[in-house]
Design an enzyme around this catalytic site. Structure first.
Site, short mmCIF file in Angstrom:
data_model
loop_
_atom_site.label_atom_id
_atom_site.label_comp_id
_atom_site.label_asym_id
_atom_site.label_seq_id
_atom_site.Cartn_x
_atom_site.Cartn_y
_atom_site.Cartn_z
N SER A 167 23.68 10.74 6.99
CA SER A 167 23.42 11.68 8.09
C SER A 167 23.24 11.01 9.44
CB SER A 167 22.18 12.52 7.78
OG SER A 167 21.05 11.69 7.57
N ASP A 181 13.85 15.87 13.98
CA ASP A 181 13.41 16.82 12.96
C ASP A 181 12.48 16.19 11.92
OD1 ASP A 181 15.15 15.22 11.58
OD2 ASP A 181 16.62 16.79 11.14
N HIS A 236 15.46 12.49 11.30
CA HIS A 236 16.52 11.94 12.15
C HIS A 236 16.02 11.81 13.59
CE1 HIS A 236 18.32 14.36 8.85
NE2 HIS A 236 19.01 13.24 8.67
#
Length: 391
Positions: free
Chosen positions: A48, A355, A358
């Site tokens: 991610s 968040d 990240h």
């Protein structure tokens, strides 16, 4: 964490927290900095931290939503969700801008297009949630459930399937890869995240490190054999500073925290352990492939700088708190993740964490700058291209 395990990590590290400049201790005199020239495309693998839309497209095709498919994800730069797990751009996006290339297209397009026209300037195989090891490895050991089958080996296999559409002959493909910049991750973080949050023992997770590194080294070796010349290999971030870990492993024992940052020492020591072993593996790869430019990117210390001096980097909103989250000490709640109903800060650029898991675009920009100026790379990154510049 037990005292015995912490002592084991500390002894095996032989390192203290430091600035990026100390990474030079891994720079061998036999591998001095070399100008890397310009690049015609970017080939990316990872999770991610580098995903520019693959999980979003996979989830749409399977009829299941992903957080990065909705606002406030993407609100800062793109003004819409793009599948990036941030409010804006990632390190890979800044790299593309730096080289004068378009943003790297995710491999999984909405229409399934896989042509040279789509990917001639770059292709991104990184998928949020991906691991270096095969997903079945974790499920068989009860270290994870329903993990995405997008491991590094799967990503590499997809690249090899795609390669013939990007070049005609073996020599053409070697030339194509020789002119491409390969980003190997970050990959491997999820191999530890899943078992950590499943409650696995630290010693058991530490035993995964050589297996994870084996997959990374194998992928790099195979890419070099195919013709890759310049490969950037990031290490792991200081996970003890991330709101998700600070929340999950919150402790009343003040000695578990670094008084200068508020980060959890034992988790950061684990990240350092991974990174030290990775650098040793990369040094060996350089000996085997002296023609290749294998560049270690010190993500750990690039990020640690703004935890140590947040105001210097403009992070005035609370360096250990997430911008978007469900409340609590670190504004992270696993039962109330960042979404359109979450508490979102007014200015994401004042936060390092987006968040809780990240980073924000602002943090990624600083990390990129530490890479681009060579202060957090081993050996020193030197891309000599007239069009290259960064703000």
């Amino acid at each position: 964490m037990t005292e015995r395990v912490q002592m084991t990590l500390t002894r095996s590290l032989g390192l203290e927290q430091s600035t990026c400049s100390s990474s030079s201790r891994f720079r061998s005199s036999s591998h001095p900095p070399r100008p890397l020239g310009c690049h015609d495309s970017i080939i990316s693998f990872g999770d991610s931290l580098a995903d520019t839309g693959n999980l979003l497209r996979i989830s749409r095709s399977e009829g299941r939503p992903t957080h990065a498919g909705f606002l406030p994800y993407g609100e800062t730069y793109f003004r819409r969700p793009t599948g990036r797990f941030s409010d804006g751009r990632l390190v890979i996006d800044f790299v593309a801008e730096w080289l004068g290339l378009p943003y790297v297209a995710p491999y999984y397009g909405d229409d399934g297009g896989r042509s040279a026209a789509d990917f001639g300037k770059g292709v991104n195989f990184a998928v949020a949630g991906a691991t270096a090891l095969d997903a079945g490895f974790f499920e068989g050991r009860e270290m994870g459930n329903s993990l995405p089958n997008e491991s590094l080996a799967v990503q590499l296999s997809l690249f090899k399937e795609l390669l013939p559409s990007l070049c005609n002959t073996s020599s053409d493909c070697k030339e194509f890869l020789g002119k491409s910049l390969v980003l190997m991750g970050e990959i491997g973080g999820n191999d530890y995240n899943y078992p950590f949050f499943m409650g696995s023992d630290l010693e058991e997770i530490q035993d995964l490190v050589p297996l994870v590194l084996g997959e990374i080294v194998s992928a790099i070796s195979e890419l070099i054999d195919l013709g890759a010349v310049t490969i950037l290999v990031p290490g792991n971030f200081p996970i003890g500073c991330l709101p998700v870990y600070l929340t999950e492993f919150q402790s009343s024992d003040k000695e578990e925290y670094d008084p200068s940052t508020g980060c959890l020492n034992w988790l950061n020591e684990f990240s350092q352990y991974h990174n030290k072993q990775l650098q040793r593996k990369l040094n060996h790869l350089r000996e085997l492939h002296p023609q290749a430019n294998i560049i270690y990117i010190d993500y750990y210390n690039a990020a640690l700088r703004f935890y140590e001096s947040p105001h210097k980097f403009g992070f005035d909103g609370g360096i250990l708190r997430a911008c978007c989250g469900g409340g609590g000490t670190y504004n992270y709640n696993s039962s109330a993740l960042c979404n359109s109903n979450a508490r979102v800060c007014d200015d994401p650029s004042a936060y390092a964490s987006w968040d809780g898991i990240h980073f924000t675009e602002a943090a990624y920009r600083w990390i990129f700058k530490s890479m681009a100026d060579g202060s957090c790379t081993v050996p020193k990154l030197d891309i000599s291209c007239p069009s290259v510049a960064f703000e």
